[in-house]
Design an enzyme around this catalytic site. Structure first.
Site, PDB file in Angstrom:
ATOM      1  CB  ALA A 147      11.554  60.039  32.869  1.00 14.39           C
ATOM      2  CB  SER A 148       7.425  57.662  30.395  1.00  8.06           C
ATOM      3  OG  SER A 148       6.738  56.938  29.398  1.00  8.06           O
ATOM      4  CG  ASN A 187       6.791  72.573  27.532  1.00  5.37           C
ATOM      5  OD1 ASN A 187       6.917  73.734  27.903  1.00  5.37           O
ATOM      6  ND2 ASN A 187       7.803  71.867  27.075  1.00  5.37           N
ATOM      7  CB  VAL A 188       4.133  69.318  32.472  1.00  2.03           C
ATOM      8  CG1 VAL A 188       4.633  68.505  33.665  1.00  2.03           C
ATOM      9  CG2 VAL A 188       3.573  70.661  32.912  1.00  2.03           C
ATOM     10  CD  GLU A 189      10.427  68.046  28.028  1.00  2.00           C
ATOM     11  OE1 GLU A 189      10.503  68.539  26.895  1.00  2.00           O
ATOM     12  OE2 GLU A 189      11.430  67.738  28.695  1.00  2.00           O
ATOM     13  CB  CYS A 192       1.340  70.209  24.504  1.00  2.00           C
ATOM     14  SG  CYS A 192       2.082  68.876  23.542  1.00  2.00           S
ATOM     15  CD  GLU A 210       0.167  74.158  22.333  1.00  2.00           C
ATOM     16  OE1 GLU A 210       0.696  74.407  21.249  1.00  2.00           O
ATOM     17  OE2 GLU A 210       0.695  73.382  23.176  1.00  2.00           O
ATOM     18  CB  CYS A 265      -2.098  70.762  20.964  1.00  2.00           C
ATOM     19  SG  CYS A 265      -1.095  70.362  22.409  1.00  2.00           S
TER      20      CYS A 265
END
Length: 142
Positions: A56-57, A52-54, A63, A65, A99
């Site tokens: 700030a927005s 997963n790569v978050e 996700c 997957e 996903c």
């Protein structure tokens, strides 16, 4: 449910799970601290990871997957044997709704999904069980 994984060898399942669990370490999740790793086994025998790569927005994050499937598609893969998804919680988390829809584009209802908890235990489900009555490419007449 065991029959959905019958087409995986013990070695394939071990590699798939270890790579999904290892992928958690590459997650970028400074906001939620919720690490997710994923690994897809392609029909050609290759393993493709994602995490997963978050952002700030929050809605802009991606996700694990979808990252794994995106990596696989860009690498030219179109046929998949299984996916493993790993989190740090117990019980294991299942793929989110977005996903599920994304994965259904590239899989069949019998596609196996192995969900690993923080202790390395897994539960097994299928795409059809996670997203019954799905909408996808078959619904378009060409």
């Amino acid at each position: 449910m065991a029959s959905t994984a019958d087409h995986l060898s013990a070695q394939e399942l071990e590699t798939l799970s270890s790579k999904a669990i290892a992928a958690k370490a590459t997650a970028y999740c400074p906001y939620s601290k919720f690490r997710v790793g994923a690994c897809i086994l392609t029909q050609s025998g290759e393993y493709v990871q994602g995490a997963n790569v978050e952002n700030a927005s929050y809605p802009v994050g991606t996700c694990a997957e979808r990252v794994a499937f995106g990596n696989a598609i860009v690498a030219g893969h179109r046929e998949f044997k299984a996916i493993a998804v790993a989190t740090d919680i117990k019980p294991a988390a299942s793929p989110c709704g977005m996903c599920r829809q994304f994965m259904s584009e590239f899989t069949t209802p019998s596609f196996p999904i192995f969900m690993y908890d923080g202790e390395g235990n897994y539960s097994l489900t299928t795409m059809g069980e996670l997203l019954p009555h799905s909408f996808g490419p078959k619904d378009f007449s060409h």
